[in-house]
Design a protein around this motif. Structure first.
Motif, PDB file in Angstrom:
ATOM      1  N   ALA A   1       0.861  -1.323   0.123  1.00  0.00           N
ATOM      2  CA  ALA A   1      -0.009  -0.025  -0.212  1.00  0.00           C
ATOM      3  C   ALA A   1       0.676   1.383  -0.131  1.00  0.00           C
ATOM      4  O   ALA A   1       2.016   1.456   0.775  1.00  0.00           O
ATOM      5  N   ARG A   2       0.436   2.294  -0.749  1.00  0.00           N
ATOM      6  CA  ARG A   2       1.184   3.530  -0.811  1.00  0.00           C
ATOM      7  C   ARG A   2       0.244   4.638  -0.430  1.00  0.00           C
ATOM      8  O   ARG A   2       0.579   5.723  -0.246  1.00  0.00           O
ATOM      9  N   SER A   3      -1.210   4.037  -0.485  1.00  0.00           N
ATOM     10  CA  SER A   3      -2.190   5.163  -0.031  1.00  0.00           C
ATOM     11  C   SER A   3      -3.069   4.512   0.653  1.00  0.00           C
ATOM     12  O   SER A   3      -3.634   3.484   0.461  1.00  0.00           O
TER      13      SER A   3
ATOM     14  N   SER B   1      -2.866   4.314  15.680  1.00  0.00           N
ATOM     15  CA  SER B   1      -3.085   3.257  14.474  1.00  0.00           C
ATOM     16  C   SER B   1      -2.479   4.124  13.095  1.00  0.00           C
ATOM     17  O   SER B   1      -1.831   3.484  12.366  1.00  0.00           O
ATOM     18  N   THR B   2      -2.476   5.570  13.146  1.00  0.00           N
ATOM     19  CA  THR B   2      -2.165   6.153  11.912  1.00  0.00           C
ATOM     20  C   THR B   2      -0.834   6.099  11.873  1.00  0.00           C
ATOM     21  O   THR B   2       0.001   6.037  10.829  1.00  0.00           O
ATOM     22  N   ILE B   3       0.009   6.177  13.022  1.00  0.00           N
ATOM     23  CA  ILE B   3       1.682   5.924  12.871  1.00  0.00           C
ATOM     24  C   ILE B   3       1.845   4.762  12.550  1.00  0.00           C
ATOM     25  O   ILE B   3       2.835   4.437  11.633  1.00  0.00           O
ATOM     26  N   TRP B   4       1.200   3.652  13.208  1.00  0.00           N
ATOM     27  CA  TRP B   4       1.571   2.233  12.475  1.00  0.00           C
ATOM     28  C   TRP B   4       1.413   2.226  11.065  1.00  0.00           C
ATOM     29  O   TRP B   4       2.362   1.798  10.234  1.00  0.00           O
ATOM     30  N   LEU B   5       0.195   3.044  10.444  1.00  0.00           N
ATOM     31  CA  LEU B   5       0.071   2.668   9.057  1.00  0.00           C
ATOM     32  C   LEU B   5       1.142   3.692   8.214  1.00  0.00           C
ATOM     33  O   LEU B   5       1.358   3.354   7.247  1.00  0.00           O
ATOM     34  N   ALA B   6       1.410   4.825   8.755  1.00  0.00           N
ATOM     35  CA  ALA B   6       2.518   5.788   8.021  1.00  0.00           C
ATOM     36  C   ALA B   6       3.960   5.205   8.147  1.00  0.00           C
ATOM     37  O   ALA B   6       4.290   5.402   6.858  1.00  0.00           O
ATOM     38  N   ARG B   7       3.954   4.164   9.025  1.00  0.00           N
ATOM     39  CA  ARG B   7       5.328   3.492   8.811  1.00  0.00           C
ATOM     40  C   ARG B   7       5.413   2.670   7.870  1.00  0.00           C
ATOM     41  O   ARG B   7       6.395   2.099   7.118  1.00  0.00           O
ATOM     42  N   ALA B   8       4.166   2.113   7.259  1.00  0.00           N
ATOM     43  CA  ALA B   8       4.038   1.072   6.328  1.00  0.00           C
ATOM     44  C   ALA B   8       4.247   1.674   4.902  1.00  0.00           C
ATOM     45  O   ALA B   8       4.249   1.066   4.027  1.00  0.00           O
ATOM     46  N   VAL B   9       3.713   2.906   4.634  1.00  0.00           N
ATOM     47  CA  VAL B   9       3.447   3.357   3.186  1.00  0.00           C
ATOM     48  C   VAL B   9       4.820   3.866   2.672  1.00  0.00           C
ATOM     49  O   VAL B   9       4.781   3.899   1.491  1.00  0.00           O
ATOM     50  N   GLY B  10       5.778   3.986   3.320  1.00  0.00           N
ATOM     51  CA  GLY B  10       7.182   4.342   2.880  1.00  0.00           C
ATOM     52  C   GLY B  10       7.251   5.720   2.660  1.00  0.00           C
ATOM     53  O   GLY B  10       6.088   6.603   2.897  1.00  0.00           O
TER      54      GLY B  10
ATOM     55  N   THR C   1       3.330  13.040   5.796  1.00  0.00           N
ATOM     56  CA  THR C   1       2.668  11.603   5.335  1.00  0.00           C
ATOM     57  C   THR C   1       1.258  11.467   5.448  1.00  0.00           C
ATOM     58  O   THR C   1       0.489  11.055   4.668  1.00  0.00           O
ATOM     59  N   VAL C   2       0.688  12.286   6.562  1.00  0.00           N
ATOM     60  CA  VAL C   2      -0.655  12.259   7.078  1.00  0.00           C
ATOM     61  C   VAL C   2      -1.521  13.337   6.566  1.00  0.00           C
ATOM     62  O   VAL C   2      -1.008  14.509   7.236  1.00  0.00           O
TER      63      VAL C   2
ATOM     64  N   ASP D   1       7.379   8.051  -0.017  1.00  0.00           N
ATOM     65  CA  ASP D   1       6.495   8.530  -1.182  1.00  0.00           C
ATOM     66  C   ASP D   1       5.076   8.232  -0.732  1.00  0.00           C
ATOM     67  O   ASP D   1       4.035   8.655  -1.563  1.00  0.00           O
ATOM     68  N   GLY D   2       4.780   7.619   0.186  1.00  0.00           N
ATOM     69  CA  GLY D   2       3.402   6.946   0.525  1.00  0.00           C
ATOM     70  C   GLY D   2       2.578   8.172   1.078  1.00  0.00           C
ATOM     71  O   GLY D   2       3.339   9.119   1.564  1.00  0.00           O
TER      72      GLY D   2
END
Ligand SMILES: C[S@@+](CC[C@H](N)C(=O)[O-])C[C@H]1O[C@@H](n2cnc3c(N)ncnc32)[C@H](O)[C@@H]1O
Length: 189
Positions: free
Chosen positions: A58-60, A71-80, A110-111, A82-83
Motif C-alpha cells: 500500500a502506498r495510499s 494506529s495512524t503512526i503504524w500505518l504511516a510507517r508502512a507506506v514508505g 505523510t498524513v 512517498d506514500g
C-alpha cells in the motif's frame, strides 16, 4: 480465564514482537493526558494493520477514526517515504492531539486530515484492503434487540457485504486488552 488473561497475553505478545517504541508510547501517553478515551487499537492490532498495509504494497491508505493517531503512526510507517495516509477524525480536539503525535513521530508530511469522507469502496483500488474494527462489541452484532449503535452499524455492514459483489470479506472475533471484539477484513476485487 477472562479479561486478565487476555490482557496478559496481549502484553506478552507486545513485549516479544514489538518492544518499546518511543513514538507510539508517547502517542498513547499524550492521548491519555489530553483525556482521550483509551480505545486505540492494541499494539498487536496496530502491528497487524501495519503488516497488512505492507503485505499489499500500500502506498495510499485511508483511515476513518484517528483518535490520537496511534494506529495512524503504524500505518504511516508502512507506506514508505512517498506514500501517504489520509485519516479522518470527527472530533476536532482529538484531531489536534493526533496532529501533534503524528508530527512527533516524524510523519507530519505523510498524513493528511480532511473533514469528511463518504464512500470508502469507490476510492479503493482493485486488490486494496478495507479493515473495519470494533464490529463484534461484546457480541452485540448477533443481538437483534441490541441498541448498541456500534452493534447496529456492524450488522448493517454485514448486510451490505452480503450483496456487494466487489468485496470478499471475513470477520474475526478477538479477545485481548480491549476485551471481546473483532474486525472485518475486506478485499476489493
Ligand atoms: C476507536 S476510535 C479510533 C482509534 C484509532 N484508529 C486508533 O486505533 O488509534 C474511533 C474514532 O472515530 C471517530 N469517529 C467517529 N465517527 C466518525 C466519523 N463519522 N468520521 C470520522 N471520525 C469518526 C471518533 O471520534 C473516535 O476518535
Amino acid at each position: 480465564m477472562g479479561e486478565d488473561t487476555w490482557t496478559a497475553v496481549d502484553e506478552y505478545i507486545a513485549r516479544q514482537l514489538i518492544g518499546e517504541d518511543a513514538a507510539l508510547d508517547a502517542a498513547l501517553q499524550s492521548s491519555a493526558e489530553a483525556g482521550l478515551p483509551a480505545i486505540a487499537v492494541s499494539p498487536p492490532q496496530g502491528k497487524l494493520l501495519h503488516l497488512l498495509a505492507r503485505s499489499i504494497g500500500a502506498r495510499s491508505v485511508l483511515e476513518i477514526g484517528t483518535l490520537g493517531g496511534y494506529s495512524t503512526i503504524w500505518l504511516a510507517r508502512a507506506v514508505g517515504q512517498d506514500g501517504h495516509v489520509l485519516t479522518l477524525e470527527a472530533d476536532a480536539r482529538y484531531a489536534e492531539v493526533a496532529r501533534a503525535n503524528i508530527a512527533r513521530a516524524g510523519f507530519a508530511d505523510t498524513v493528511e486530515t480532511p473533514e469528511y469522507f463518504s464512500w470508502a469502496l469507490q476510492r479503493t483500488r482493485s486488490g486494496g484492503l478495507i479493515v473495519a474494527d470494533n464490529v463484534i462489541r461484546d457480541g452485540a452484532i448477533v443481538d437483534p434487540h441490541s441498541e448498541n449503535p456500534g452493534g447496529l452499524a456492524a450488522r448493517r455492514l454485514h448486510e451490505m457485504l452480503e450483496t456487494e459483489p466487489r468485496v470478499s470479506a471475513t470477520t474475526i472475533q478477538t479477545v485481548g486488552l480491549k476485551g471481546y471484539d473483532g474486525f472485518t477484513l475486506m478485499l476489493v476485487d
